[in-house]
Every structure is written in structure tokens, then in C-alpha cells.
Write an enzyme that holds these catalytic residues in place. Structure first.
Site, PDB file in Angstrom:
ATOM      1  N   ALA A   1      38.274  47.001  47.703  1.00  0.00           N
ATOM      2  CA  ALA A   1      37.607  45.732  47.422  1.00  0.00           C
ATOM      3  C   ALA A   1      38.516  44.746  46.699  1.00  0.00           C
ATOM      4  O   ALA A   1      38.423  43.535  46.911  1.00  0.00           O
ATOM      5  CB  ALA A   1      36.345  45.989  46.604  1.00  0.00           C
ATOM      6  N   PHE A   2      39.393  45.245  45.844  1.00  0.00           N
ATOM      7  CA  PHE A   2      40.288  44.375  45.090  1.00  0.00           C
ATOM      8  C   PHE A   2      41.176  43.548  46.019  1.00  0.00           C
ATOM      9  O   PHE A   2      41.549  42.418  45.695  1.00  0.00           O
ATOM     10  CB  PHE A   2      41.149  45.223  44.143  1.00  0.00           C
ATOM     11  CG  PHE A   2      41.969  44.421  43.181  1.00  0.00           C
ATOM     12  CD1 PHE A   2      41.423  43.945  42.000  1.00  0.00           C
ATOM     13  CD2 PHE A   2      43.293  44.123  43.459  1.00  0.00           C
ATOM     14  CE1 PHE A   2      42.175  43.200  41.111  1.00  0.00           C
ATOM     15  CE2 PHE A   2      44.063  43.383  42.578  1.00  0.00           C
ATOM     16  CZ  PHE A   2      43.501  42.916  41.401  1.00  0.00           C
TER      17      PHE A   2
ATOM     18  N   ALA B   1      32.529  48.384  49.440  1.00  0.00           N
ATOM     19  CA  ALA B   1      31.560  49.124  48.632  1.00  0.00           C
ATOM     20  C   ALA B   1      32.262  49.701  47.417  1.00  0.00           C
ATOM     21  O   ALA B   1      33.251  50.420  47.554  1.00  0.00           O
ATOM     22  CB  ALA B   1      30.919  50.242  49.453  1.00  0.00           C
TER      23      ALA B   1
ATOM     24  N   HIS C   1      36.799  50.804  35.356  1.00  0.00           N
ATOM     25  CA  HIS C   1      37.444  50.355  36.592  1.00  0.00           C
ATOM     26  C   HIS C   1      36.457  49.625  37.502  1.00  0.00           C
ATOM     27  O   HIS C   1      36.789  48.594  38.099  1.00  0.00           O
ATOM     28  CB  HIS C   1      38.051  51.569  37.312  1.00  0.00           C
ATOM     29  CG  HIS C   1      38.786  51.236  38.564  1.00  0.00           C
ATOM     30  ND1 HIS C   1      40.017  50.623  38.563  1.00  0.00           N
ATOM     31  CD2 HIS C   1      38.453  51.424  39.863  1.00  0.00           C
ATOM     32  CE1 HIS C   1      40.423  50.452  39.813  1.00  0.00           C
ATOM     33  NE2 HIS C   1      39.487  50.924  40.616  1.00  0.00           N
TER      34      HIS C   1
END
Length: 157
Positions: A60-61, A84, A92
């Protein structure tokens, strides 16, 4: 009698639109269901599947930087971002969710390009699967629909 101007509405017609999907590989069991739902919905709305390529990123980052590159292209009408993130035992989760959300919002604003936000941020795996085709529907489908409608609103506004 209302003196208000009529609302500007976007229709759900994806015909002729170019809407790539950027999806994370992390938590693929959930994300792949979101991708399938998004692609299915875009095609139902008239999109050419060839105009909706799926681009994979590690997690996702990494979504915002790739979505930004695609949103900068003149031939792209909007982008669906899917991922997700499930809460674990460390902070985190908070950092990744915040960075991805803030990054995707900035891309939409900075590039004046609709981004379908399909990033699940859940406390449990069950909540994630419920939102990827389970009890709460498929958020990939919803993100695809939202980006098409927003593209059409911008065309009409």
C-alpha cells in the site's frame, strides 16, 4: 419553488475511458478479489478491458507514487487504487495507512484526476475479507464505480 441550480451529476458510463488499476501484491488473497471486482464493474459500465490495465506494486505504501505517474498521463481519465492493510501488533499499520491515504488524496488534487480509493484498512483479516466480496460487498467494485462517476462529474461541471 427552489431557486437552487440543479445538481451536476455524473453518470456511470465508462465507455471510452482509460482507467488503470494499481493494486498491491501484499495481502494478495484479499486484493485479488478487489481487482476482480473493479475490473468486472468497469467492464459492466462499458469500459474496454484493454483500457484498464492492472499495475502491481509491492504494498500500500507504494500506491501513491505509481498512481501519480499514471494520473500525470494525458490519456488516463482516472485510476483505481487497491490494497489491504490489516492491523498488526506494531504502529507500522498507522504509518502505512496514513502515508497511502494522504498520498492518494494528494495525487487526486495535484493531478486533477479522480482516484478510486479501494484501500482497505482493517483491524482483522475477517473485516478485510468481508469487504472483498464478503458480507460488506466488494470495495473494488465500489472504487471503480466512484472513479467513473467522478470522471463524468468533472466532464459535466
Amino acid at each position: 419553488m427552489s431557486t437552487r441550480a440543479p445538481d451536476v451529476l455524473g453518470d456511470l458510463d465508462a465507455t471510452g475511458l482509460s482507467i488503470p488499476i494499481v493494486a498491491s501484491r501484499f495481502n494478495a488473497e484479499v486484493v485479488d478479489v478487489l481487482v476482480d471486482g473493479a475490473l468486472e464493474r468497469l467492464v459492466e459500465l462499458g469500459a474496454d478491458p484493454d483500457a484498464c490495465p492492472v499495475v502491481r506494486v509491492p504494498g500500500a505504501f507504494e500506491l501513491p507514487v505509481v498512481v501519480a505517474r499514471l494520473a500525470a498521463r494525458p490519456d488516463v481519465d482516472g485510476v483505481v487504487a487497491l490494497g489491504a492493510v490489516v492491523r498488526g501488533g506494531t504502529p507500522h499499520f498507522d504509518y502505512v495507512c496514513q502515508a497511502a491515504t494522504t498520498g492518494l488524496e494528494a495525487v487526486a488534487r495535484d493531478h486533477d484526476t479522480p482516484i478510486g480509493f479501494g484501500l482497505l484498512t482493517t483491524d482483522t483479516w475477517e473485516q478485510a475479507t468481508d469487504r472483498a466480496g464478503g458480507a460488506h460487498g466488494n470495495k473494488g467494485r465500489e472504487a471503480a464505480e466512484a472513479v467513473v462517476e467522478t470522471v463524468r462529474v468533472l466532464h459535466a461541471a
